[in-house]
Design a protein around this motif. Structure first.
Motif, mmCIF file in Angstrom:
data_model
loop_
_atom_site.group_PDB
_atom_site.id
_atom_site.type_symbol
_atom_site.label_atom_id
_atom_site.label_comp_id
_atom_site.label_asym_id
_atom_site.label_seq_id
_atom_site.Cartn_x
_atom_site.Cartn_y
_atom_site.Cartn_z
ATOM 1 N N GLY B 466 0.825 -1.205 0.000
ATOM 2 C CA GLY B 466 0.000 0.000 0.000
ATOM 3 C C GLY B 466 0.854 1.249 0.000
ATOM 4 O O GLY B 466 1.965 1.267 0.536
ATOM 5 N N GLY B 467 0.324 2.270 -0.625
ATOM 6 C CA GLY B 467 0.975 3.565 -0.606
ATOM 7 C C GLY B 467 2.264 3.612 -1.409
ATOM 8 O O GLY B 467 2.625 2.680 -2.111
ATOM 9 N N ARG B 468 2.964 4.734 -1.259
ATOM 10 C CA ARG B 468 4.255 4.894 -1.924
ATOM 11 C C ARG B 468 5.240 3.857 -1.407
ATOM 12 O O ARG B 468 6.078 3.344 -2.150
ATOM 13 C CB ARG B 468 4.773 6.312 -1.620
ATOM 14 C CG ARG B 468 6.078 6.660 -2.303
ATOM 15 C CD ARG B 468 6.393 8.132 -2.122
ATOM 16 N NE ARG B 468 6.727 8.486 -0.756
ATOM 17 C CZ ARG B 468 7.958 8.812 -0.341
ATOM 18 N NH1 ARG B 468 8.954 8.845 -1.185
ATOM 19 N NH2 ARG B 468 8.172 9.143 0.920
ATOM 20 N N HIS B 469 5.130 3.514 -0.122
ATOM 21 C CA HIS B 469 6.056 2.544 0.466
ATOM 22 C C HIS B 469 5.856 1.154 -0.093
ATOM 23 O O HIS B 469 6.786 0.358 -0.123
ATOM 24 C CB HIS B 469 5.923 2.569 1.987
ATOM 25 C CG HIS B 469 6.257 3.911 2.562
ATOM 26 N ND1 HIS B 469 5.347 4.945 2.588
ATOM 27 C CD2 HIS B 469 7.404 4.401 3.060
ATOM 28 C CE1 HIS B 469 5.929 6.012 3.101
ATOM 29 N NE2 HIS B 469 7.167 5.719 3.389
ATOM 30 N N GLY B 470 4.625 0.855 -0.517
ATOM 31 C CA GLY B 470 4.343 -0.454 -1.094
ATOM 32 C C GLY B 470 5.112 -0.699 -2.385
ATOM 33 O O GLY B 470 5.379 -1.853 -2.737
ATOM 34 N N LEU B 471 5.486 0.358 -3.074
ATOM 35 C CA LEU B 471 6.269 0.183 -4.305
ATOM 36 C C LEU B 471 7.627 -0.440 -4.009
ATOM 37 O O LEU B 471 8.173 -1.189 -4.820
ATOM 38 C CB LEU B 471 6.476 1.538 -4.996
ATOM 39 C CG LEU B 471 5.232 2.220 -5.572
ATOM 40 C CD1 LEU B 471 5.573 3.646 -5.976
ATOM 41 C CD2 LEU B 471 4.713 1.441 -6.780
ATOM 42 N N LEU B 472 8.165 -0.115 -2.828
ATOM 43 C CA LEU B 472 9.510 -0.604 -2.486
ATOM 44 C C LEU B 472 9.569 -2.126 -2.414
ATOM 45 O O LEU B 472 10.642 -2.712 -2.514
ATOM 46 C CB LEU B 472 9.961 -0.015 -1.144
ATOM 47 C CG LEU B 472 10.324 1.466 -1.145
ATOM 48 C CD1 LEU B 472 10.566 1.943 0.281
ATOM 49 C CD2 LEU B 472 11.555 1.714 -2.007
ATOM 50 N N SER B 473 8.413 -2.766 -2.239
ATOM 51 C CA SER B 473 8.397 -4.223 -2.180
ATOM 52 C C SER B 473 8.638 -4.833 -3.553
ATOM 53 O O SER B 473 8.911 -6.027 -3.657
ATOM 54 C CB SER B 473 7.058 -4.718 -1.640
ATOM 55 O OG SER B 473 6.892 -4.280 -0.304
ATOM 56 N N TYR B 474 8.505 -4.037 -4.603
ATOM 57 C CA TYR B 474 8.628 -4.590 -5.956
ATOM 58 C C TYR B 474 9.672 -3.900 -6.825
ATOM 59 O O TYR B 474 9.805 -4.210 -8.004
ATOM 60 C CB TYR B 474 7.253 -4.579 -6.646
ATOM 61 C CG TYR B 474 6.330 -5.552 -5.962
ATOM 62 C CD1 TYR B 474 6.467 -6.919 -6.194
ATOM 63 C CD2 TYR B 474 5.388 -5.124 -5.033
ATOM 64 C CE1 TYR B 474 5.669 -7.830 -5.532
ATOM 65 C CE2 TYR B 474 4.585 -6.033 -4.361
ATOM 66 C CZ TYR B 474 4.728 -7.379 -4.607
ATOM 67 O OH TYR B 474 3.947 -8.286 -3.939
#
Lengths: 275, 479
Positions: B466-474
């Protein structure tokens, strides 16, 4: 046969200490020979105990204060520049290479010193949720961090292996093998830079002796491995670490915003808005 | 008689069409499993068999991963703005067919239709909308140094929010340029299979989204496949640890969203009636099958009695029954296994000495059901106070001071979520700073949004969704 120039001690909990085992290992340089305390499993546990208390102390300082302490470290190195250059030359670097490396390390420290009170403005944000809520994500340090530095003959590489974690408020146990003389010399300047005891511990030895404990010790919240270690060692850390869902990074970034990301946890807080 | 008779309001099942048997969805089409093995997926509210799904074996997984590898060639040539449009279209299609998805979700998983209809499905569509817009802005999110996709991503999702968890995993993974092999939970695969049809409908390039059904063995094959570059898992802490261990020594990214035992702290200066609502929602939402459920009620000692009496009164109004009845608050327990686990833990809580309150209600004859339950008189070391029950069971502990509340709240290996109830702003901020939890709800609970990062501290896992931080997972730092 060269005489032993100096028996360096580890830097743990703001004090210079020998290994509880009494064991040492030798590092032979071009001109000088050094004896370095060899970290035992008990030494590692002691360092973790110190780092746990050190984390509370370091993390409770204001960002402004932490920033000044890191800047102070750069001033200390600046003042002792010549002695670092001689030491790096003794490790085989040419004089200009050594000088560049020390200057780079000073610049690196100053860069992170200036980041301490800003990074959270880059990593955190308000989240535009669909509803009448205040919702903010901010970051906290993960906690006690073990770092195996890259073991290169470089002060700049060395500082890059603890500054990212320190910058965000983690306490660090920095471990050296081949480059221990550089790290333990640095600990003298660390000691003069007002770091709270235990916030940055510098120890040395054979990594293979403690690799299992680094993975298994539940109070080490993050293991960051900047050196290129064997697949076997990676497997051991990963397997032991999985028992406590440990955060583990292998050769994490050493510059830019991406360098600090492995060391933070994102906390998101919601609150309704209303009259 | 003054009381009105209860009139049920059943959502029709006719809208959904369930096949007798499903294959895997690989390389843009449904294929029969190499294993030739199937398992039944049942409705936990009636125990009727709904369909048979394929059990993926090593060859099936290999086929899917290879399809995702091939798909990556096409997907990485697709411009970010085109990727974005595929996700927007998926969001639209989900909205259009949300009633169908909602009924299917409630049938296959047992959750009340009012939740699948009003919570799960709107969130699913919104999540695709949200990440669709990120696809062509990845460089802006964290700077261009952190922008490269992993490649082929394996995703394993749980049974409590089947389609929502799919959207949390698939939307950011595709937006960032990865291709996916997804494995849904064995008890709730049907909405994921319907989603696969939508991928075909929007013309998503072949191999970009692959779906492989099965049980734990299938998940294990996926984790151990040599060409997987990243695993994203949501589920129990024990399975998360197993996955982390399995990946040790391999250069495979990992994010884990695991269990929780969240403290819901009610201070004596809270708005008590609001807090009661929040506590009820915190534990009984989705039958308590929620990793971030507020399963430990921490109530300040001086308001314990009044708060518990209000809580019990409110609990008694909860309606347990047919998930497709629009009035239902608490649906069916997801499986027999889960019901047994809840029952055993509750029995243990009683024999340990906990005082159990359960609401008076009639439970349907077939299916798996558990009455909303509240424990008081609990010692901190009881299993019901430390272990994740993952059911409609709330455990009460008391505290005297804010410091003690924080200490009790943090006295767990978990660190997913927490709740704070007080009318005093400074106390909220003081408490929130000290709680080891990734999501903190103050004067609210169980609120979610695609823009809001979700994920845990400590043994509740690492990484955010979720959120901008969720992008870091991918995405990862480019060297």
């Amino acid at each position: 046969m060269t005489e032993v120039k100096k028996t360096y001690k580890h830097y743990v909990d703001g004090k210079f200490v020998r290994s509880e085992s009494g064991k040492v290992y030798a590092i032979d340089l071009k001109n000088e020979k050094y004896e370095i305390p060899l970290t035992s499993k008990k030494d590692l546990r002691d360092a973790v105990t110190s780092s746990k208390a050190g984390f509370t102390k370091w993390n409770s300082l204001t960002m402004y204060n932490k920033s000044q302490i890191l800047y102070r470290l750069s001033e200390m190195i600046e003042g002792n520049k010549e002695s670092y250059i001689i030491l790096l030359q003794d490790h085989g670097l040419r004089k200009n290479e050594a000088k560049n490396d020390i200057e780079n390390s000073i610049n690196t420290i100053i860069w992170y010193a200036g980041l301490v009170d800003k990074w959270e403005q880059l990593t955190g944000n308000l989240n535009p949720v669909a509803g009448e809520y205040f919702n903010i994500s901010h970051q906290e340090p993960i906690g006690v961090t073990f770092t195996l530095n890259s073991n290169s003959i470089s002060l700049d590489d060395l500082v890059k292996s603890f500054l990212p974690a320190l910058t965000v408020g983690c306490s660090v146990i920095n471990f050296s093998e081949k480059n221990a003389v550089i790290a333990l010399k640095l600990s003298e300047d660390i000691n003069n830079s007002d770091f709270p005891a235990g916030s940055l511990n510098i120890i040395a030895g054979k990594f293979e002796n403690i690799v299992e404990d680094v993975g298994g010790h539940v109070e080490i919240k993050h293991a960051a491995i900047y050196d290129d270690i064997s697949k076997e060692s990676k497997t051991i850390i990963g397997e032991k670490g999985s028992e406590s869902v440990k955060r583990i990074s292998f050769q994490p970034p050493t510059s830019g915003l991406s360098s600090i990301l492995p060391f933070i946890e994102t906390k998101t807080v919601w609150h309704p808005k209303g009259k | 008689m003054n009381n009105w008779e209860y009139a049920e309001s059943i959502e029709s099942e006719k809208i959904v069409k369930i096949e007798k048997k499903y294959g895997h969805f690989i390389n843009g089409e449904f294929v029969s499993p190499n294993s030739k093995k199937y398992l039944d997926t049942i409705s936990p509210s009636s125990e009727e068999v709904l369909s048979s799904i394929s059990i993926g074996n090593e060859k099936d997984v290999d086929f899917a991963v290879n399809a995702a590898k091939e798909g990556l060639k096409q997907w990485s040539k697709t411009s970010p703005s085109e990727r974005s449009k595929y996700l927007f279209k998926l969001a639209r299609l989900i909205q259009e067919r949300s009633r169908e998805f909602a009924v299917l979700e409630s049938l296959d998983g047992g959750k009340p239709i009012k939740e699948s209809r009003d919570f799960d499905l709107p969130q699913v569509a919104q999540n695709f909308f949200y990440y669709a817009g990120w696809a062509d802005k990845i460089d802006l999110a964290w700077g261009s140094e952190i922008s490269k996709p992993y490649g082929v991503v394996g995703q394993i999702i749980p049974w409590n929010f089947p389609l929502l968890m799919l959207s949390w995993k698939v939307a950011p993974a595709l937006a960032t340029g990865n291709t996916v092999v997804l494995k849904p939970a064995e008890t709730t695969p049907l909405t994921a299979l319907l989603f696969a049809e939508l991928c075909d409908e929007v013309g998503l390039p072949k191999g970009v989204f692959n779906l492989i059904t099965g049980d734990g063995t299938t998940g294990s094959e996926l984790v151990n496949h040599k060409d997987i570059k990243k695993i994203a898992f949501t589920g129990s802490t024990s399975v998360g640890k197993y996955i982390q261990k399995s990946l040790a020594g391999r250069d495979v990214g990992l994010t884990l969203e695991l269990g929780g035992k969240a403290a819901n702290i009610v201070y004596n200066d809270a708005a008590l009636d609001e807090a009661v609502e929040g506590v009820v929602n915190g534990i009984f939402f989705n039958q308590g099958h929620v990793c971030c459920a507020g399963s430990r009620l921490l109530v300040q000692e001086d308001i314990h009695d009044i708060f518990i009496s209000k809580l019990e009164k409110r609990m008694q109004t909860l309606r347990v029954g047919n998930p497709l009845d629009k009035n239902t608050d608490i649906g069916a327990i997801n499986s027999k296994d889960q019901l047994d686990k809840i029952t055993n833990l509750v029995n243990e809580g009683v024999s340990d000495g906990g005082e159990l309150f359960q609401i008076e209600c009639e439970l349907p004859k077939n299916g798996f059901w558990f009455k909303p339950s509240l424990f008081t008189g609990v010692q901190a070391n009881y299993k019901i106070a430390t272990e994740e029950i993952f059911g409609p069971v709330l455990t009460t502990l008391t505290f005297r001071t804010p410091d003690e509340a924080v200490e009790i709240a943090n006295n767990t290996e978990y660190g997913l979520s927490a709740g704070i109830w007080t009318e005093k702003g400074s106390k909220i901020l003081w408490t929130a700073d000290r709680l080891d939890a990734g999501v903190i709800w103050a004067n609210t609970f169980n609120k979610f949004d695609p823009a809001s990062p979700f994920g845990g501290y400590k043994e509740s896992g690492f990484g955010r969704e979720g959120g901008r931080h969720g992008l870091l997972s991918y995405i990862k730092a480019s060297s």
